[in-house]
Write an enzyme that holds these catalytic residues in place. Structure first.
Site: not given
Length: 696
Positions: A206, A343, A388, A391, A395, A487
């Site tokens: 940013y 994560r 969650c 994916c 969001c 997955k």
């Protein structure tokens, strides 16, 4: 199960998460931090600033459910839309002050995240390209969206999303005006009762990070050149806030430990050896000490830039706790608390906090999927946590592919932080459980995720759903969709839905092949029969192909595998095969892989870059001509027909709806949802199911 006295039902393994800690002199009741996400804002997002009741509801719900430190979505001190300075609307601070006592009753603490902006990372759309490249429209649009100002960076540089809207260098007077705005805004927040602020960000590429990073900042004034100069903007901000608000007002910094970036639009993947163009670990050790000395009271950390977006917004392909080791390393260099995000696994977070390697654990999307997940841990109900699946479908689905800027629907741009697996999150005005006063038996044909979601909502409303599933297990396309080794979150979602069916005592009839003329006695029916694979009958030898879901269900393939179709399904299969040590290659008609809306650039760029790094052949703008016994023939962009040897061919060319009946045949009592109505994503399946169940 081990237990704690305060939370007798909770596994003792989680106890370190629920110990107090301090940021400066401010005590936080536990180590769980909700980190900021665009869309969960208290003062509006991409609109005229105001006290946002939807954002406030999300923030308070998370606080009600035992989070210790809560950070709403970032607030630009200079709003990209309408050119507002955040400190000028005094009414919203009065509204915020009226709300703060209710928030503080939860025991949580609130830091509002303030951003200097996006600079070259500002998300450009085709409409914005038109505004910028047309001289008349550029002038007319300035009062609403001054792209020249809001994309300005440390130095002239290319935009992450578009070649048509480059960034100019900010002027020193613009920097100083912004520094003063941080101080004015922070003081108003303090006076409203907010516990602290977080500065966004020497992080993720940013604007403040663009000043700090040597591959972007080429300035020769006091804001460029040396390390001290490149970090001066961030230092000026914290010093101004401390000057205005006092030394005891806590200021956190959102911080990327390493940039993991090779250069413009090119990241460094996990395990890849490449020269760092941005901040490496050596510089980071210096930077965190320098930023602590300047006055920052906490570092809220991960890795990456917009050029390596998969570090800060990890897709399912990234490892769990992907930033943790780097965060632990810089923790050694400072005395202020350090939070790790990306994560994060709560089990791992608890262990690391107990060992003192980090001070807090940051979670974001987990709260979108389930705002009550911390409460469920406390109550020993871990199996009830809705996971969650990483994916980004709802969001953060900002898409990009070759030759395109951001291809995101306007509604998605204006409504971030919704959730694919939780239709209610940030949509409480239209998605909420309303009890029925006329209970009905509702027949659901198909036990995939759409069918199970419809049954769940119907049961919560007071109806009696009955599922008819033609196989002997629930899950539908999510069973093969979650089959790849990486997955696990998809398999967790499937386990959650199956668990909900048991917890709610929903009747499921297996091995039921319902015919279109089945008589349900006039009772409501929901059809959720999914889709069927497309068959390319015009291609000779297409019958030799293995359909994608058949492969995912266990169909064996040879060593060298051709994959027809470079959409998300085809790319994920190629990724899985390569991880297994096989030799896949992809043939795709479009100009790039995953060239479709709804797939976040963080997800798609990981796969594209991974294939390039691991030399997985990709044939773009190519169409299959024939599938032969040991080769596949395709037409290249030049028009030449080429052949590649292969042992197996997998078809991932897409699907078509497979409804039990057409809409015309269905009648008023029958609703079609999910892929049987129109091929979509897990988001469209779950949201449609929710809405269908609410309409009965």
């Amino acid at each position: 199960m081990n237990q704690t006295p305060e939370y007798p039902q909770m596994n003792l393994e989680f106890a370190p998460l629920f110990t107090p800690w301090k940021i400066g002199k401010l005590e936080i009741k536990n180590r769980i931090v909700l980190t900021s996400m665009g869309g969960t804002n208290l003062l509006g997002w991409m609109e005229k600033n105001h006290f946002d009741e939807t954002g406030a509801r999300f923030i308070k719900t998370v606080a009600d459910n035992h989070a210790g430190l809560v950070l709403p979505g970032c607030q630009a001190v200079y709003n990209p839309m309408f050119g507002q300075w955040l400190y000028k609307n005094k009414k919203m601070y009065r509204d915020l002050a009226e709300w703060m006592p209710a928030f503080h009753k939860t025991g949580a603490k609130l830091f509002v995240q303030l951003t200097a902006g996006f600079g070259r990372s500002f998300t450009i759309t085709p409409m914005m390209e038109t505004l910028y490249t047309n001289p008349i429209l550029r002038v007319l649009s300035k009062p609403v969206m001054n792209l020249d100002k809001i994309t300005a960076s440390a130095s002239p540089s290319p935009n992450r999303w578009s070649d048509k809207v480059p960034s100019r260098a900010m002027r020193v007077e613009e920097i100083q005006e912004m520094v003063e705005a941080f101080g004015k805004t922070a003081l108003l927040l303090k006076e409203a009762g907010v516990d602290g602020v977080e500065i966004h960000a020497v992080h993720e590429g940013y604007l403040l990070d663009q000043f700090a990073l040597k591959y972007i900042n080429k300035r020769t004034d006091e804001y460029g050149g040396s390390r001290e100069n490149r970090y001066r903007f961030a230092v000026d901000i914290v010093r101004e806030i401390k000057r205005v608000c006092g030394e005891d007002f806590p200021v956190s910094l959102r911080y990327s430990v390493q940039s993991k970036t090779k250069g413009f639009r090119s990241g460094i993947l996990p395990g890849e050896e490449a020269e760092e163009a941005g901040r490496d670990m050596e510089e980071s050790r210096w930077a965190v000490r320098h930023l602590q000395e300047a006055g920052y009271d906490m570092l809220n950390c991960d890795n990456g830039t917009y050029d390596a977006w998969y570090w800060a917004h990890p897709p399912i392909y990234m490892p769990e706790n992907c930033n943790l080791e780097d965060v632990k390393e810089i923790r050694k260099s400072v005395d202020i608390p350090v939070v790790s995000g990306g994560r994060m696994n709560p089990h791992v977070a608890a262990r690391e906090i107990a060992q003192g390697t980090i001070d807090g654990a940051g979670f974001a999307r987990a709260f979108l999927a389930d705002q009550e997940w911390v409460t469920k841990i406390i109550e020993g109900r871990e199996e009830e946590i809705r996971p969650c699946i990483l994916c980004h479908n709802a969001c953060f689905n900002m898409s990009k592919w070759k030759g395109t800027p951001n291809m995101q629907e306007l509604n998605d741009s204006l409504n971030l932080s919704r959730c694919a697996v939780n239709a209610e999150t940030m949509q409480w005005d239209k998605h909420y459980i309303q009890k029925t006063d006329r209970p009905k038996t509702v027949h659901i044909i198909g036990g995939g995720v759409a069918g199970m979601e419809a049954a769940r909502v119907l049961k919560l409303r007071g109806h009696e759903p009955i599922i008819y599933e033609k196989t002997d297990e629930l899950g539908g396309v999510v069973i093969p969709g979650g089959a790849e080794g990486y997955k696990k979150p998809m398999r967790d979602l499937l386990a959650w839905y199956r668990g909900e069916m048991k917890r709610l005592d929903i009747t499921v009839n297996f091995n039921q092949d319902i015919r279109p003329d089945h008589d349900f006695g006039g009772q409501p029916v929901i059809v959720a029969t999914g889709g069927k694979p497309l068959v390319l009958k015009n291609i000779p030898g297409f019958d030799r192909t293995i359909e994608a879901t058949d492969f995912l269900r266990g169909h064996e393939v040879g060593d060298r595998v051709a994959i027809i179709g470079g959409s998300l399904t085809g790319c994920e299969i190629a990724y899985e095969l390569a991880l297994q040590g096989k030799k896949p290659f992809i043939i795709e008609m479009k100009e790039d892989l995953i060239a479709n809306k709804g797939v976040c650039l963080a997800n798609s760029s990981y796969l594209r870059e991974w294939f390039a790094l691991h030399q997985v052949p990709v044939f773009l703008e190519s169409s299959v001509v024939e599938v032969k016994e040991s080769t596949i023939a395709f037409k290249a962009p030049s028009g030449q027909v080429k052949e590649e040897a292969c042992d197996s061919v997998i078809s991932a060319v897409g699907y078509r709806p497979d409804p039990l009946m057409t809409k015309d045949q269905a009648g008023a009592q029958v609703r079609l949802i999910g892929d049987c109505e129109a091929i979509g994503t897990i988001k469209t399946a779950i949201w449609q199911a929710y809405e269908a169940a609410m309409a009965i």
